[in-house]
Design an enzyme around this catalytic site. Structure first.
Site, PDB file in Angstrom:
ATOM      1  N   SER A 140     -19.416  -1.885   3.359  1.00 43.24           N
ATOM      2  CA  SER A 140     -18.768  -0.777   2.669  1.00 43.24           C
ATOM      3  C   SER A 140     -18.050  -1.130   1.384  1.00 43.24           C
ATOM      4  O   SER A 140     -17.783  -0.247   0.575  1.00 43.24           O
ATOM      5  CB  SER A 140     -17.772  -0.109   3.619  1.00 43.24           C
ATOM      6  OG  SER A 140     -16.745  -1.019   3.983  1.00 43.24           O
ATOM      7  N   THR A 156      -8.678  -6.258   2.661  1.00 49.19           N
ATOM      8  CA  THR A 156      -9.928  -5.507   2.742  1.00 49.19           C
ATOM      9  C   THR A 156     -11.032  -6.222   1.970  1.00 49.19           C
ATOM     10  O   THR A 156     -12.192  -6.248   2.392  1.00 49.19           O
ATOM     11  CB  THR A 156      -9.730  -4.081   2.198  1.00 49.19           C
ATOM     12  OG1 THR A 156      -8.626  -3.472   2.894  1.00 49.19           O
ATOM     13  CG2 THR A 156     -10.969  -3.235   2.404  1.00 49.19           C
ATOM     14  N   ARG A 166       0.820  -1.209   0.000  1.00 50.07           N
ATOM     15  CA  ARG A 166       0.000   0.000   0.000  1.00 50.07           C
ATOM     16  C   ARG A 166       0.857   1.263   0.000  1.00 50.07           C
ATOM     17  O   ARG A 166       1.794   1.387   0.783  1.00 50.07           O
ATOM     18  CB  ARG A 166      -0.938  -0.004   1.208  1.00 50.07           C
ATOM     19  CG  ARG A 166      -1.854  -1.223   1.180  1.00 50.07           C
ATOM     20  CD  ARG A 166      -2.857  -1.239   2.299  1.00 50.07           C
ATOM     21  NE  ARG A 166      -3.686  -2.446   2.212  1.00 50.07           N
ATOM     22  CZ  ARG A 166      -4.924  -2.549   2.644  1.00 50.07           C
ATOM     23  NH1 ARG A 166      -5.492  -1.507   3.217  1.00 50.07           N
ATOM     24  NH2 ARG A 166      -5.589  -3.665   2.519  1.00 50.07           N
ATOM     25  N   THR A 210     -20.018   6.103  13.477  1.00 49.03           N
ATOM     26  CA  THR A 210     -18.792   6.894  13.364  1.00 49.03           C
ATOM     27  C   THR A 210     -19.128   8.363  13.187  1.00 49.03           C
ATOM     28  O   THR A 210     -20.207   8.717  12.707  1.00 49.03           O
ATOM     29  CB  THR A 210     -17.933   6.423  12.179  1.00 49.03           C
ATOM     30  OG1 THR A 210     -16.684   7.116  12.188  1.00 49.03           O
ATOM     31  CG2 THR A 210     -18.625   6.683  10.849  1.00 49.03           C
ATOM     32  N   SER A 212     -22.171 -14.004  13.820  1.00 51.67           N
ATOM     33  CA  SER A 212     -21.551 -12.887  13.110  1.00 51.67           C
ATOM     34  C   SER A 212     -21.650 -13.073  11.600  1.00 51.67           C
ATOM     35  O   SER A 212     -21.338 -14.151  11.075  1.00 51.67           O
ATOM     36  CB  SER A 212     -20.071 -12.786  13.532  1.00 51.67           C
ATOM     37  OG  SER A 212     -19.405 -11.768  12.828  1.00 51.67           O
ATOM     38  N   THR A 261      -7.849   5.689  27.330  1.00 50.56           N
ATOM     39  CA  THR A 261      -7.578   6.466  26.118  1.00 50.56           C
ATOM     40  C   THR A 261      -7.941   7.929  26.339  1.00 50.56           C
ATOM     41  O   THR A 261      -9.019   8.241  26.838  1.00 50.56           O
ATOM     42  CB  THR A 261      -8.401   5.915  24.931  1.00 50.56           C
ATOM     43  OG1 THR A 261      -8.042   4.561  24.714  1.00 50.56           O
ATOM     44  CG2 THR A 261      -8.133   6.703  23.672  1.00 50.56           C
ATOM     45  N   THR A 262      -7.046   8.820  25.949  1.00 50.88           N
ATOM     46  CA  THR A 262      -7.340  10.251  26.003  1.00 50.88           C
ATOM     47  C   THR A 262      -8.568  10.555  25.152  1.00 50.88           C
ATOM     48  O   THR A 262      -8.710  10.038  24.043  1.00 50.88           O
ATOM     49  CB  THR A 262      -6.131  11.060  25.496  1.00 50.88           C
ATOM     50  OG1 THR A 262      -5.018  10.803  26.348  1.00 50.88           O
ATOM     51  CG2 THR A 262      -6.434  12.555  25.494  1.00 50.88           C
ATOM     52  N   HIS A 303     -21.328   3.107   7.920  1.00 49.52           N
ATOM     53  CA  HIS A 303     -21.435   3.642   6.562  1.00 49.52           C
ATOM     54  C   HIS A 303     -22.847   4.102   6.220  1.00 49.52           C
ATOM     55  O   HIS A 303     -23.187   4.252   5.047  1.00 49.52           O
ATOM     56  CB  HIS A 303     -20.946   2.598   5.550  1.00 49.52           C
ATOM     57  CG  HIS A 303     -19.478   2.361   5.623  1.00 49.52           C
ATOM     58  ND1 HIS A 303     -18.559   3.120   4.938  1.00 49.52           N
ATOM     59  CD2 HIS A 303     -18.762   1.467   6.349  1.00 49.52           C
ATOM     60  CE1 HIS A 303     -17.336   2.690   5.213  1.00 49.52           C
ATOM     61  NE2 HIS A 303     -17.428   1.688   6.071  1.00 49.52           N
ATOM     62  N   LYS A 353     -17.299   9.758   8.856  1.00 48.70           N
ATOM     63  CA  LYS A 353     -17.732   9.536   7.476  1.00 48.70           C
ATOM     64  C   LYS A 353     -18.869  10.498   7.145  1.00 48.70           C
ATOM     65  O   LYS A 353     -18.622  11.608   6.710  1.00 48.70           O
ATOM     66  CB  LYS A 353     -18.090   8.061   7.275  1.00 48.70           C
ATOM     67  CG  LYS A 353     -16.858   7.150   7.417  1.00 48.70           C
ATOM     68  CD  LYS A 353     -17.166   5.693   7.222  1.00 48.70           C
ATOM     69  CE  LYS A 353     -15.900   4.853   7.172  1.00 48.70           C
ATOM     70  NZ  LYS A 353     -15.112   4.857   8.423  1.00 48.70           N
TER      71      LYS A 353
END
Length: 410
Positions: free
Chosen positions: A188, A362, A21, A244, A136, A276-277, A216, A247
């Site tokens: 996606s 992916t 990549r 999210t 799943s 986590t901050t 998505h 997006k």
């Protein structure tokens, strides 16, 4: 042990397979989306971006930018800590309230990304309820797969969007066995949409919890941008929704929405949240402004859907191998990693069009593709130029079964 040599060998094998990549060095131009500057060894040049996940262009919306500027002036740059230690600002509290309202839930919980939200929530929930069995979808995102794996539970993979296969697996367990069905609304890479209502029917029949990834879809579907579940009127039947802010809403971060107890349990036990901050106040403020805008404005969603349908129609008219689906995702099949990179390199260097090749892991090997994401800001002229470029590339070489055999650009 020569680690450098071993790492080099692994990287070389990636290159040989055509899967190495390369990141495009871009700088978006405020007010000119989807145009950006692409920086390369020979300098910078203008490109049109056709693969952004900023689906509605909200990352450039004046209301969002103004809210972020205001938050920086009011609160400074960073949050100053984890949510437990000084990192819960009023922006975070308001944003979680807005997200809970968006999905019609009692609570919501912010994370630094939707990936972390999936991993932390699923792994924690499975550890809190020992003996849970997970069902799943076979095409679930890597973050959901990781969360399930970290939960160390019994899991069963059902065929993609196949409710009959899901029921066959569910009925193998007593109704009293704790169960979670984990799936996405919009997948996606293929653009498929899940049969959410039918899955909820099975969940109710067999006593299972439903965990839906709307990453998505949030912002893009539903009267207020609540996603596919809102559009189909089944949001109240889904127990946990993952979304999210990066997006459809154009900023950064992830979240879950669900019952108050669920959100409190994840807040209290998930190490991916606790240690986590928290998101910077400006990011939270921008996301808050974006959500509030899209709750009342359908202009962006309507224009987005029109652009998607127009692009699909133009691709089909040129007999280009666009994959049919009912969503906003526009995948164009190539079928070989080497050729996929050759196509996208030619688009970038010859035509000033940026599309990132999508390769394994992916997508499955042999299904490498371009994934086009038209936005409300893509003009008719930009769309016509993209079609012209693709048609020229496809005409420049023999094509077999939708796969490039040779490119003039190679």
């Amino acid at each position: 042990m020569n680690f450098e040599r071993l790492l080099q060998e692994r990287l070389d094998s990636l290159r040989e397979e055509g899967r190495y990549r390369v990141f495009a060095d871009l700088k978006r131009r405020r007010g000119s989306f989807p145009v950006a500057d692409h920086f390369a060894a020979d300098g910078a040049r203008e490109v049109t971006v056709w693969c952004s996940n900023d689906y509605l262009g909200m990352g450039q919306h004046p209301t969002v930018l103004a809210a972020m500027h205001e938050a920086i002036d009011a609160a400074g740059a960073g949050s100053g800590g984890t949510r437990n230690i000084s990192g819960t600002t009023h922006y975070h509290v308001e944003l979680e309230s807005e997200l809970a309202d968006l999905h019609g839930k009692d609570g919501a919980l912010l994370f630094t990304s939707a990936y972390i939200a999936n991993d932390a929530t699923l792994s924690t929930l499975l550890k809190l309820v020992p003996g849970t069995v997970v069902f799943s979808d076979e095409r679930n995102h890597a973050s959901m797969i990781e969360g399930i794996r970290h939960g160390r539970c019994e899991k069963h993979i059902f065929r993609h969007n196949d409710v009959d296969d899901l029921e066959t697996k569910l009925k193998q367990f007593p109704k009293g066995t704790p169960k979670i069905i984990v799936f996405e609304s919009v997948y996606s890479m293929d653009g498929h949409i899940a049969p959410i209502a039918a899955i909820c029917d099975l969940a109710e029949k067999y006593g299972a919890l439903t965990y839906l990834d709307e990453v998505h879809a949030v912002g893009l579907y539903g009267p207020r941008g609540g996603g596919i579940a809102e559009r189909e009127g089944v949001m109240d039947r889904v127990d946990i929704i993952n979304g999210t802010l990066a997006k459809g809403f154009g900023v950064m971060g992830g979240y879950i929405a669900g019952s108050r107890n669920l959100c409190d349990a994840i807040r209290s036990f998930a190490s991916g949240f606790i240690f986590t901050t928290s998101l910077a106040p400006a990011i939270a403020a921008g996301a808050l402004a974006s959500i509030r805008h899209l709750k009342t404005s359908a202009l962006e969603r309507d224009r987005h859907q029109e652009r998607v349908q127009t692009l699909k129609r133009l691709l089909r008219a040129k007999r280009l191998p666009v994959m049919d689906n009912p969503s906003h995702i526009v995948p164009v099949m190539v079928g070989c990693p080497v050729h996929c990179k050759a196509v996208t390199d030619a688009l970038l260097h010859q035509y000033g069009i940026y599309v990132q090749p999508i390769n394994y892991p992916t997508v499955s090997k042999g299904t490498e593709r371009m994934r086009l994401t038209p936005t409300p800001a893509h003009s008719d002229e930009q769309m016509a130029y993209l079609i012209h470029a693709l048609a020229q590339l496809w005409a420049s070489c023999p094509v077999s079964n939708g796969t490039y055999v040779r490119l003039a650009a190679e």
